[in-house]
Write an enzyme that holds these catalytic residues in place. Sequence first.
Site, PDB file in Angstrom:
ATOM      1  N   SER A  73       1.179  -1.028   0.367  1.00 25.69           N
ATOM      2  CA  SER A  73      -0.018   0.045   0.183  1.00 25.69           C
ATOM      3  C   SER A  73       1.105   1.349  -0.059  1.00 25.69           C
ATOM      4  O   SER A  73       0.403   3.129  -0.746  1.00 25.69           O
ATOM      5  CB  SER A  73      -1.121  -0.576   1.195  1.00 25.69           C
ATOM      6  OG  SER A  73      -1.769  -0.615   1.288  1.00 25.69           O
ATOM      7  N   THR A 127      -1.479   4.750   3.657  1.00 30.41           N
ATOM      8  CA  THR A 127      -2.239   4.613   2.269  1.00 30.41           C
ATOM      9  C   THR A 127      -2.442   6.637   2.421  1.00 30.41           C
ATOM     10  O   THR A 127      -1.971   7.855   1.952  1.00 30.41           O
ATOM     11  CB  THR A 127      -3.174   4.161   2.527  1.00 30.41           C
ATOM     12  OG1 THR A 127      -3.157   2.817   2.011  1.00 30.41           O
ATOM     13  CG2 THR A 127      -4.125   4.724   1.064  1.00 30.41           C
ATOM     14  N   GLU A 236     -10.536   7.055   2.383  1.00 29.27           N
ATOM     15  CA  GLU A 236     -10.132   5.627   2.261  1.00 29.27           C
ATOM     16  C   GLU A 236     -10.374   4.774   3.001  1.00 29.27           C
ATOM     17  O   GLU A 236     -11.235   5.020   3.971  1.00 29.27           O
ATOM     18  CB  GLU A 236      -7.982   5.650   2.524  1.00 29.27           C
ATOM     19  CG  GLU A 236      -7.578   4.384   2.306  1.00 29.27           C
ATOM     20  CD  GLU A 236      -7.303   3.583   3.412  1.00 29.27           C
ATOM     21  OE1 GLU A 236      -5.900   4.269   4.338  1.00 29.27           O
ATOM     22  OE2 GLU A 236      -5.885   2.773   2.488  1.00 29.27           O
ATOM     23  N   HIS A 245      -6.056  -9.685   3.860  1.00 25.98           N
ATOM     24  CA  HIS A 245      -5.649 -10.728   4.535  1.00 25.98           C
ATOM     25  C   HIS A 245      -6.220 -11.567   5.448  1.00 25.98           C
ATOM     26  O   HIS A 245      -5.851 -12.230   6.251  1.00 25.98           O
ATOM     27  CB  HIS A 245      -4.635  -9.487   5.728  1.00 25.98           C
ATOM     28  CG  HIS A 245      -4.230  -8.603   4.360  1.00 25.98           C
ATOM     29  ND1 HIS A 245      -2.782  -8.896   3.787  1.00 25.98           N
ATOM     30  CD2 HIS A 245      -4.109  -7.437   3.974  1.00 25.98           C
ATOM     31  CE1 HIS A 245      -2.019  -7.896   3.339  1.00 25.98           C
ATOM     32  NE2 HIS A 245      -3.261  -7.015   3.319  1.00 25.98           N
ATOM     33  N   ASP A 283      -4.825   0.696  -4.455  1.00 23.65           N
ATOM     34  CA  ASP A 283      -4.032   0.576  -4.724  1.00 23.65           C
ATOM     35  C   ASP A 283      -3.575  -0.630  -4.704  1.00 23.65           C
ATOM     36  O   ASP A 283      -2.615  -0.961  -5.915  1.00 23.65           O
ATOM     37  CB  ASP A 283      -3.347   1.018  -3.032  1.00 23.65           C
ATOM     38  CG  ASP A 283      -3.788  -0.390  -2.269  1.00 23.65           C
ATOM     39  OD1 ASP A 283      -5.189  -0.916  -2.028  1.00 23.65           O
ATOM     40  OD2 ASP A 283      -3.417   0.321  -1.214  1.00 23.65           O
ATOM     41  N   HIS A 284      -4.255  -1.896  -4.762  1.00 25.59           N
ATOM     42  CA  HIS A 284      -3.725  -3.399  -4.817  1.00 25.59           C
ATOM     43  C   HIS A 284      -4.903  -3.996  -5.053  1.00 25.59           C
ATOM     44  O   HIS A 284      -6.439  -3.639  -4.307  1.00 25.59           O
ATOM     45  CB  HIS A 284      -2.670  -3.996  -4.495  1.00 25.59           C
ATOM     46  CG  HIS A 284      -2.873  -4.226  -3.401  1.00 25.59           C
ATOM     47  ND1 HIS A 284      -3.805  -4.006  -2.300  1.00 25.59           N
ATOM     48  CD2 HIS A 284      -2.247  -2.700  -2.609  1.00 25.59           C
ATOM     49  CE1 HIS A 284      -3.356  -3.848  -1.482  1.00 25.59           C
ATOM     50  NE2 HIS A 284      -2.075  -3.046  -1.085  1.00 25.59           N
TER      51      HIS A 284
HETATM   52 MG    MG Z   1      -4.501   1.245   3.304  1.00 28.56          MG
HETATM   53 ZN    ZN Z   2      -2.676  -5.049   2.667  1.00 31.99          ZN
END
Ligand code: MG
Ligand code: ZN
Length: 361
Positions: A73, A127, A236, A245, A283-284
């Site tokens: 991130s 982030t 965010e 995760h 971001d991913h």
């Molecule tokens: Mg983040």
């Molecule tokens: Zn992560």
Amino acid sequence: MKLRLTIVFASIHIFLLAQNNTPKNVILMIGDGMGLSQVSMAYYFQKDNTNFSRFNDIGLIITSSASHKITDSAAGATAFAAGEKTYNGAICLDTDSNHLTSIVDILYKKKKMSSGLVATSSITHATPACFYAHQLNRKMEKEIAKDMLKANISYFAGGGKKFFRPIFEQLSKKYIIDTSQLIINDMNQNKNYAFLLAENGMPKMTEGRGDFLPKATKLGLERLSMDTDGFFFMIEGSQIDWGGHANDADYILNELIDFDKSIGLVLDFAEKNGETLVIVTADHETGGLALTAQESRLMKFLKGKRDYNIIKPSFTSGGHSTSLVPVFAYGPGSENFRGVYNNTEIFKNILKSVIKKAPPQ
Ligand code: MG
Ligand code: ZN
């Protein structure tokens, strides 16, 4: 003479069109770890209509960092905040550890735009950090907090009390700090506001975060839109990533619904305002989430039978993946966000939309 006048009027017309196409405000919403499967959950598991359907300009980004095919991130947010690919873990530094100028500082310098940050993590987490701090590693959260003292941030809300505690006195010279509730009395455009509402990350939605994200978004819009020069606002949904995760589909869904609600508020504001560019991206992707059919494992003769009417979210990793992630854009300049491109283009396209006038068609 008549022809010349026509040309003059036509040029004025094109100039005005270009002017109208220049956003005054920019809102960048980042769903951390929010890949296409995560977004798809809003379509299959969410009761209310999703706000993702309100966008018409859609793109995809390649999220790899300079050091790894799969980004973290910090590198992901550095790409958004400063337009450069860097190493995983870097907070707004390039691969040689030089400071990169963040979009917050560029927009302040060029247009006097004020900025705000909201996250459901600590505000010192990777982030949000990339928009105001410069540090060698994302783990240096105390140092990241200190960078807030020099930053052009007029409003921020999130967790992270413990990282700011050592500098509370200095911070209170710059900000009106509230560590217990999201309320501004006598809101003033010459005052900065800091909300630190948890020691570290904010609670999960499933553990009682309530309406923090939509409320902090709304309050930020109120404060930032007082600035006649326009604003940049980064919001965010930090914990969509944490659900990934944890390989916990329910965690992701609840965080996604909360983020979706905040998108709705932002789009309502942008529709009314007419001069606001909204970008929603990630971001991913996290977890390698797949929305596949439930397979029977019960009896031998049913083994492997799939029910295409029952979606069973499953994960292929406890970490990030490198699937392209979606970009949704709305408002003046949104057409710049169509296509398939690198994550660094988000930064470039924002600047292209805000600072340079759109080229005449
Ligand atoms: Mg983040
Ligand atoms: Zn992560």
